[in-house]
Design a protein around this motif. Structure first.
Motif, PDB file in Angstrom:
ATOM      1  N   GLU A 173      35.979  44.499  37.965  1.00  0.00           N
ATOM      2  CA  GLU A 173      35.659  45.162  39.187  1.00  0.00           C
ATOM      3  C   GLU A 173      34.815  44.712  39.976  1.00  0.00           C
ATOM      4  OE1 GLU A 173      37.011  49.273  39.500  1.00  0.00           O
ATOM      5  OE2 GLU A 173      39.222  48.651  41.018  1.00  0.00           O
ATOM      6  N   ASP A 174      34.584  43.437  40.654  1.00  0.00           N
ATOM      7  CA  ASP A 174      33.529  42.875  41.488  1.00  0.00           C
ATOM      8  C   ASP A 174      32.646  41.991  40.672  1.00  0.00           C
ATOM      9  OD1 ASP A 174      34.417  44.466  44.191  1.00  0.00           O
ATOM     10  OD2 ASP A 174      33.405  45.498  43.635  1.00  0.00           O
TER      11      ASP A 174
ATOM     12  N   CYS B  36      39.619  47.626  34.067  1.00  0.00           N
ATOM     13  CA  CYS B  36      38.687  47.776  34.672  1.00  0.00           C
ATOM     14  C   CYS B  36      37.604  48.100  35.522  1.00  0.00           C
ATOM     15  CB  CYS B  36      40.080  48.681  35.593  1.00  0.00           C
ATOM     16  SG  CYS B  36      41.831  49.154  35.259  1.00  0.00           S
TER      17      CYS B  36
ATOM     18  N   LEU C 153      44.233  42.864  38.949  1.00  0.00           N
ATOM     19  CA  LEU C 153      43.397  42.526  39.289  1.00  0.00           C
ATOM     20  C   LEU C 153      42.752  41.070  39.104  1.00  0.00           C
ATOM     21  CD1 LEU C 153      40.892  45.752  38.596  1.00  0.00           C
ATOM     22  CD2 LEU C 153      41.062  44.285  41.032  1.00  0.00           C
TER      23      LEU C 153
END
Length: 335
Positions: free
Chosen positions: A275-276, A271, A321
């Motif tokens: 993310e980003d 994760c 995501l």
């Protein structure tokens, strides 16, 4: 008044002394002036403080005695039969010395004193590489106890260049307990410690964690995955380094092994990597990995298991995501 003095009970330890001081301070803030300290009370307070200082000195003496044991010359290897019993006795004595030092150094002042006494150098130079595994892991444990939450000790150990030795022990020591304790010491030197993290990256520490997650030892797997997750959470600037070494593919491979509780940390690390961070997201979406199907299957397996709720949450978070937005994008392209 004399009866009150005779019935008054004074505290017997440091915590009681502190409470006495707090109570006296609270009384001073009241409407009536505080009662002058009696000679009896002054005498008791002087003796209590003297005992506290004496207790601290006793602990320093215990550390000095333990270090004297650890500084003894090694047994003569030229006469193995005659020396066997003595070697066993001396090994037991050294192990006991390490255990006492580890217990004492849970006190931060004692950890600092051990550093001043040269005990850390002794651990690093003589015992991390000792032939006896029981002494190697106890040395690593002592370093961890001293370094935890102690920036001064952490910086001192980093100057001794201990991190490469600990990473090597974590990676390849034949004794599983040594690997676990060495990894614990690594964690105490790199979490929330910028200099330690820089040294960790410079010595390819992330690769050591990758291999640790593939270890046969469950404790090594668990601690490796947790440290990776923790470092990525606190230091997202290292995502590029980790993704460029193929970590996404390795983590997914770990998830395909028979299920284990440490997979929760593996999913948490994945994760963090998506993310980003577009490259991590792209790697996870690679159809060759089959991650989407794996997440669906794992979610189905964990459904209804209360003890696996955090892992289940990570599964759902990672799926959203990586694949929820992708499906939305695909629908938009079809239109």
């Amino acid at each position: 008044m004399s009866d009150n003095r005779q019935n008054r009970r004074y505290p017997q330890n440091l915590q009681g002394v502190l409470q006495l001081a707090v109570d006296a301070g609270s009384a001073a803030e009241g409407p009536s002036p505080p009662e002058p300290m009696s000679e009896e009370r002054k005498t008791w307070l002087r003796e209590a403080l003297s005992d506290i200082c004496k207790g601290q000195m006793d602990e320093v003496e215990q550390m000095k005695q333990s270090l004297a044991v650890l500084r003894k010359d090694e047994p003569n290897e030229k006469e193995p039969d005659a020396e066997e019993d003595r070697e066993e006795d001396e090994e037991d004595e050294r192990e006991s010395a390490f255990e006492l030092l580890s217990e004492l150094c849970e006190n931060l002042d004692n950890a600092r004193d051990l550093m001043i006494l040269g005990g850390l150098e002794l651990c690093v130079s003589r015992y991390l590489c000792h032939i006896q595994g029981g002494l190697r892991w106890r040395a690593a444990q002592l370093l961890a106890s001293c370094a935890q939450n102690m920036p001064q000790v952490q910086e001192h150990l980093l100057k001794l260049d201990v991190l490469p030795k600990l990473l090597q022990l974590t990676d390849s020591d034949p004794n599983p307990t040594v690997r676990v304790k060495a990894l614990y010491a690594v964690s105490c030197l790199v979490r929330e410690q910028e200099g330690g993290l820089q040294a960790f990256v410079a010595h390819d520490g992330f690769s050591v964690l990758m291999r640790g997650m593939q270890s046969e030892n469950e404790k090594v797997r668990t601690k490796s995955a947790f440290l990776l997750f923790s470092l990525l959470t606190s230091n997202p600037e290292h995502k590029e380094t980790v993704v460029s070494m193929g970590m996404v593919q390795q983590l997914v491979s770990v998830l395909r092994a028979p299920h284990s509780p440490f997979h929760e940390h593996v999913l948490g690390a994945l994760c963090c990597l998506v993310e980003d961070f577009p490259q991590g997201l792209e790697d996870c979406r690679n159809p060759a990995l089959g991650l989407e199907e794996l997440l669906k299957q794992r979610t189905k397996e964990l459904q209804g298991q209360e003890e696996s709720q955090e892992e289940l949450d990570f599964c759902e978070r990672l799926r959203l995501l990586c694949f929820n937005r992708q499906q939305t994008d695909d629908v938009g392209m079809d239109r």
